[in-house]
Design a protein around this motif. Structure first.
Motif, short mmCIF file in Angstrom:
data_model
loop_
_atom_site.label_atom_id
_atom_site.label_comp_id
_atom_site.label_asym_id
_atom_site.label_seq_id
_atom_site.Cartn_x
_atom_site.Cartn_y
_atom_site.Cartn_z
N ASN A 94 10.48 -11.39 122.11
CA ASN A 94 10.92 -10.29 122.96
C ASN A 94 11.47 -10.81 124.29
O ASN A 94 11.26 -10.20 125.34
N ALA A 95 12.19 -11.94 124.25
CA ALA A 95 12.69 -12.56 125.48
C ALA A 95 13.59 -11.60 126.25
O ALA A 95 14.33 -10.80 125.68
N LEU A 96 13.51 -11.68 127.55
CA LEU A 96 14.26 -10.80 128.44
C LEU A 96 15.61 -11.42 128.75
O LEU A 96 15.70 -12.58 129.17
N PRO A 97 16.71 -10.68 128.56
CA PRO A 97 18.04 -11.24 128.89
C PRO A 97 18.25 -11.26 130.40
O PRO A 97 17.67 -10.47 131.14
N VAL A 98 19.10 -12.17 130.84
CA VAL A 98 19.43 -12.27 132.25
C VAL A 98 20.18 -11.02 132.69
O VAL A 98 20.98 -10.46 131.93
N SER A 99 19.93 -10.56 133.89
CA SER A 99 20.62 -9.36 134.37
C SER A 99 21.95 -9.72 135.05
O SER A 99 22.88 -8.92 135.07
N CYS A 100 22.03 -10.92 135.60
CA CYS A 100 23.27 -11.37 136.24
C CYS A 100 23.28 -12.89 136.21
O CYS A 100 22.32 -13.53 136.64
N TYR A 101 24.34 -13.49 135.69
CA TYR A 101 24.44 -14.95 135.58
C TYR A 101 25.70 -15.41 136.32
O TYR A 101 26.78 -14.85 136.14
N THR A 102 25.55 -16.41 137.16
CA THR A 102 26.68 -17.03 137.85
C THR A 102 26.67 -18.51 137.53
O THR A 102 25.69 -19.21 137.83
N ALA A 103 27.74 -19.00 136.93
CA ALA A 103 27.84 -20.40 136.57
C ALA A 103 28.03 -21.26 137.81
O ALA A 103 28.57 -20.81 138.82
N ASP A 104 27.58 -22.51 137.72
CA ASP A 104 27.77 -23.48 138.80
C ASP A 104 29.17 -24.06 138.65
O ASP A 104 29.43 -24.85 137.75
#
Length: 118
Positions: free
Chosen positions: A11-21
């Motif tokens: 039941n892993a939680l997805p990221v709500s906002c991802y910003t790549a480096d």
């Protein structure tokens, strides 16, 4: 305090906002010790030491490239894990060549680093 509930792999939680480096690491500073043959590099962020190539580095006598300069032929990189501080142990050949070049790396004023891919 309130307990934190476990999040199980099923039941892993997805990221709500991802910003790549998108910004590559920069060499922020360096030191060169010609007593020990150690070049220490401090980067702006963590670098992958397993892909770091000391042959992309050079030492020159001036900030504008006039005077003696030398490109490294190799060296041992440590640590073996990602870090923002790396040490390069110069090869014996690089060490003796740099020490033998008239005017190169004899003071702070005659020791400048070049890097082609960092």
């Amino acid at each position: 305090s309130n307990p934190v509930f476990a999040i199980l792999p099923a039941n892993a939680l997805p990221v709500s906002c991802y910003t790549a480096d998108n910004s590559p690491p920069r060499i922020a500073q360096f030191t060169l010790d010609l007593n020990t043959g150690i070049l220490m590099l401090t980067f702006s962020e963590v670098v992958n030491t397993s892909t770091f190539d000391p042959m992309q580095l050079g030492i020159q006598m001036s900030s504008n490239g006039t005077g003696p300069n030398f490109e490294l032929d190799g060296g041992a990189v440590s640590p073996i894990f990602p870090s923002n501080i790396l040490t390069v142990t110069l090869t014996f050949s690089d060490y003796t060549t740099i020490k033998g070049m008239n005017g190169l790396a004899v003071s702070n004023a005659t020791t400048f680093l070049t890097a082609t891919n960092y």
